[in-house]
Design an enzyme around this catalytic site. Structure first.
Site, PDB file in Angstrom:
ATOM      1  N   ARG A  65      39.583  48.608  41.071  1.00  8.01           N
ATOM      2  CA  ARG A  65      38.370  49.424  41.156  1.00  8.01           C
ATOM      3  C   ARG A  65      37.579  48.975  42.379  1.00  8.01           C
ATOM      4  O   ARG A  65      37.234  47.793  42.479  1.00  8.01           O
ATOM      5  CB  ARG A  65      37.543  49.249  39.880  1.00  8.01           C
ATOM      6  CG  ARG A  65      36.290  50.109  39.795  1.00  8.01           C
ATOM      7  CD  ARG A  65      35.556  49.835  38.481  1.00  8.01           C
ATOM      8  NE  ARG A  65      34.386  50.692  38.312  1.00  8.01           N
ATOM      9  CZ  ARG A  65      33.186  50.430  38.830  1.00  8.01           C
ATOM     10  NH1 ARG A  65      32.997  49.347  39.540  1.00  8.01           N
ATOM     11  NH2 ARG A  65      32.175  51.262  38.625  1.00  8.01           N
TER      12      ARG A  65
ATOM     13  N   LYS B 272      30.923  42.321  44.447  1.00  5.97           N
ATOM     14  CA  LYS B 272      30.129  41.657  43.402  1.00  5.97           C
ATOM     15  C   LYS B 272      29.608  40.306  43.866  1.00  5.97           C
ATOM     16  O   LYS B 272      30.100  39.717  44.828  1.00  5.97           O
ATOM     17  CB  LYS B 272      30.978  41.495  42.129  1.00  5.97           C
ATOM     18  CG  LYS B 272      31.149  42.826  41.385  1.00  5.97           C
ATOM     19  CD  LYS B 272      31.926  42.678  40.105  1.00  5.97           C
ATOM     20  CE  LYS B 272      32.057  44.067  39.429  1.00  5.97           C
ATOM     21  NZ  LYS B 272      32.900  44.007  38.221  1.00  5.97           N
TER      22      LYS B 272
HETATM   23  C1  PT1 Z   1      34.491  46.584  36.289  1.00  6.68           C
HETATM   24  C2  PT1 Z   1      33.277  47.327  36.490  1.00  6.68           C
HETATM   25  C3  PT1 Z   1      33.150  48.579  35.841  1.00  6.68           C
HETATM   26  N1  PT1 Z   1      32.235  46.852  37.235  1.00  6.68           N
HETATM   27  C4  PT1 Z   1      35.295  48.315  34.920  1.00  6.68           C
HETATM   28  N2  PT1 Z   1      34.188  49.065  35.076  1.00  6.68           N
HETATM   29  C5  PT1 Z   1      31.110  47.576  37.330  1.00  6.68           C
HETATM   30  N3  PT1 Z   1      36.306  48.783  34.143  1.00  6.68           N
HETATM   31  C6  PT1 Z   1      30.998  48.817  36.702  1.00  6.68           C
HETATM   32  C7  PT1 Z   1      27.718  41.287  40.269  1.00  6.68           C
HETATM   33  O1  PT1 Z   1      27.968  40.184  39.774  1.00  6.68           O
HETATM   34  O2  PT1 Z   1      34.695  45.409  36.830  1.00  6.68           O
HETATM   35  N4  PT1 Z   1      35.459  47.098  35.506  1.00  6.68           N
HETATM   36  N5  PT1 Z   1      32.015  49.302  35.973  1.00  6.68           N
HETATM   37  C8  PT1 Z   1      29.947  47.021  38.123  1.00  6.68           C
HETATM   38  N6  PT1 Z   1      29.358  45.919  37.426  1.00  6.68           N
HETATM   39  C9  PT1 Z   1      28.889  44.780  38.094  1.00  6.68           C
HETATM   40  C10 PT1 Z   1      29.009  43.533  37.510  1.00  6.68           C
HETATM   41  C11 PT1 Z   1      28.356  44.903  39.355  1.00  6.68           C
HETATM   42  C12 PT1 Z   1      28.628  42.384  38.210  1.00  6.68           C
HETATM   43  C13 PT1 Z   1      27.953  43.780  40.062  1.00  6.68           C
HETATM   44  C14 PT1 Z   1      28.104  42.495  39.493  1.00  6.68           C
HETATM   45  O3  PT1 Z   1      27.222  41.439  41.393  1.00  6.68           O
END
Ligand code: PT1
Length: 281
Positions: A258, A223
Site C-alpha cells: 500500500r 509513515k
Molecule cells: C495500513 C494502513 C491502512 N495505513 C492498511 N490500511 C493507513 N490495510 C491507513 C505514522 O506512524 O498500513 N494498512 N490505512 C495510514 N495509517 C497511518 C498509521 C498513517 C501510522 C501514518 C502513521 O506516521
C-alpha cells in the site's frame, strides 16, 4: 493461493499488487486536503491507475496517530461519490478504507470490491456479513488500541506471536460469518499501536505470517517509522525510505504493498520481481 474480491481474481505467486492510496480527507498525514473534493479524488485515482496501481484504496477517515474520528454521515459523503464514479471508469478493484459497517456496506453497493478494515472489526458482525454477502475481499489489519490514542504506550510481550494469534482468531470468526479464506488478506498494521522496535521486528520477521497461506499486505508509505529511522521529520522527505521498506517487505513475502507514490513504488518493485523471478508468493 487465490484471492477473490467479487468479480476480481488474483492467483499467487504473481508480482506484488500495488494498492494506491486515495485519501478523501482534509487531515491525512501526508496528502491531507489535496484530494478532498470528489473531482480531485477521482482525477488522482485515474492518475494512480495510469501509473500502475492494481487496487485503489479510497478512505474518508484518517487513521494516522492522533487522528479524530469522523461521523458516519461525513465519511459517507466523502467516499461514496468517489467510489461510484470510479466504479464506472476503472477496471482495477476499488477498496474502501473504513472501520464502519455502514460505510463498508454503502461502498460495496456503490461498486467497491474490497473492504480494508483497519479495526479488523470490533463491534457486531454486520460488516463481516456484508463482506460475505458481496463475496468481497477483506483486509484484516492489526491495530493495538485506536487511532486517537494508539501510540500512547504500545506494549507487547511478543509482537509477532500476538499478531499471529490475532490473525488466527479473526480468520476463525470470519469463517463463521461466511467469509471464505480466499477473500482474506492479512496485514500486521505498521504504525498502528507499535513502537519503532515493534514495527522493525514485524518487518524483519514478516515471513512468520506466511503459514496462514493468505496474501500479506504491508503499508509503511511515508509513515513516522520511516521518519524515525532516517531522521526525515517531514513526511514529504520520506520517499526513498518508503521505497526501501516496500522492497524489503516484498522480498520477505508481502503480496500487496500500500503506497502513496505509485509510479516510484512500481519501479522499485519491478526490480524485486525481476530478481525474485516467479519463485515467491
Ligand atoms: C495500513 C494502513 C491502512 N495505513 C492498511 N490500511 C493507513 N490495510 C491507513 C505514522 O506512524 O498500513 N494498512 N490505512 C495510514 N495509517 C497511518 C498509521 C498513517 C501510522 C501514518 C502513521 O506516521
Amino acid at each position: 493461493m487465490l484471492l477473490t474480491a467479487r468479480d476480481h481474481e488474483f492467483r499467487f505467486p504473481r508480482p506484488a499488487l500495488l494498492m494506491g492510496v486515495v485519501n478523501v480527507t482534509p487531515d491525512s498525514f501526508f496528502d491531507g486536503g489535496r484530494h478532498a473534493s470528489t473531482e480531485a479524488a477521482v482525477e488522482h485515482s485515474l492518475r494512480l491507475v495510469e501509473q500502475g496501481a492494481d487496487i485503489l484504496d479510497v478512505g474518508g477517515e484518517s487513521t494516522r496517530p492522533g487522528a479524530a474520528p469522523v461521523p458516519e454521515a461525513e465519511e459517507l459523503r466523502r467516499v461514496i461519490p468517489v467510489i461510484r464514479s470510479l466504479a464506472g471508469r476503472v477496471r482495477v478493484p476499488i477498496s474502501v478504507d473504513t472501520m464502519k459497517p455502514g460505510v463498508a456496506e454503502a461502498a460495496l453497493e456503490a461498486g467497491a470490491s474490497l473492504v480494508n478494515d483497519v479495526a479488523a472489526h470490533r463491534g457486531d458482525d454486520s460488516l463481516w456479513r456484508a463482506v460475505a454477502r458481496h463475496r468481497a475481499g477483506y483486509v484484516v489489519m492489526h491495530m493495538q488500541g485506536e487511532p486517537a490514542t494508539m501510540q500512547a504506550a504500545p506494549a507487547y510481550r511478543d509482537v509477532v506471536g500476538e499478531i499471529d494469534r490475532f490473525f488466527l482468531e479473526r480468520l476463525d470468526r470470519l469463517g463463521a460469518c461466511g467469509v471464505a479464506l480466499g477473500q482474506v488478506i492479512l496485514d500486521p498494521g505498521i504504525g498502528f499501536g507499535k513502537e519503532t522496535g515493534h514495527n522493525l521486528e514485524l518487518l524483519r520477521r514478516l515471513g512468520a505470517f506466511r503459514h496462514h497461506g493468505r496474501p500479506l499486505l504491508v503499508g509503511l508509505s511515508r509513515k513516522s517509522l520511516v521518519g524515525r529511522v532516517t531522521g526525515a521529520s517531514d513526511p514529504s522527505q520520506r520517499l526513498s525510505g518508503s521505497l526501501a521498506g516496500a522492497v524489503w517487505a516484498r522480498a520477505q513475502g508481502a503480496s500487496v504493498i500500500r503506497a502513496h507514490d505509485v509510479a516510484e513504488t512500481r519501479q522499485a518493485l519491478a526490480m524485486v520481481e525481476a530478481i525474485l523471478g516467479s519463485e515467491m508468493e
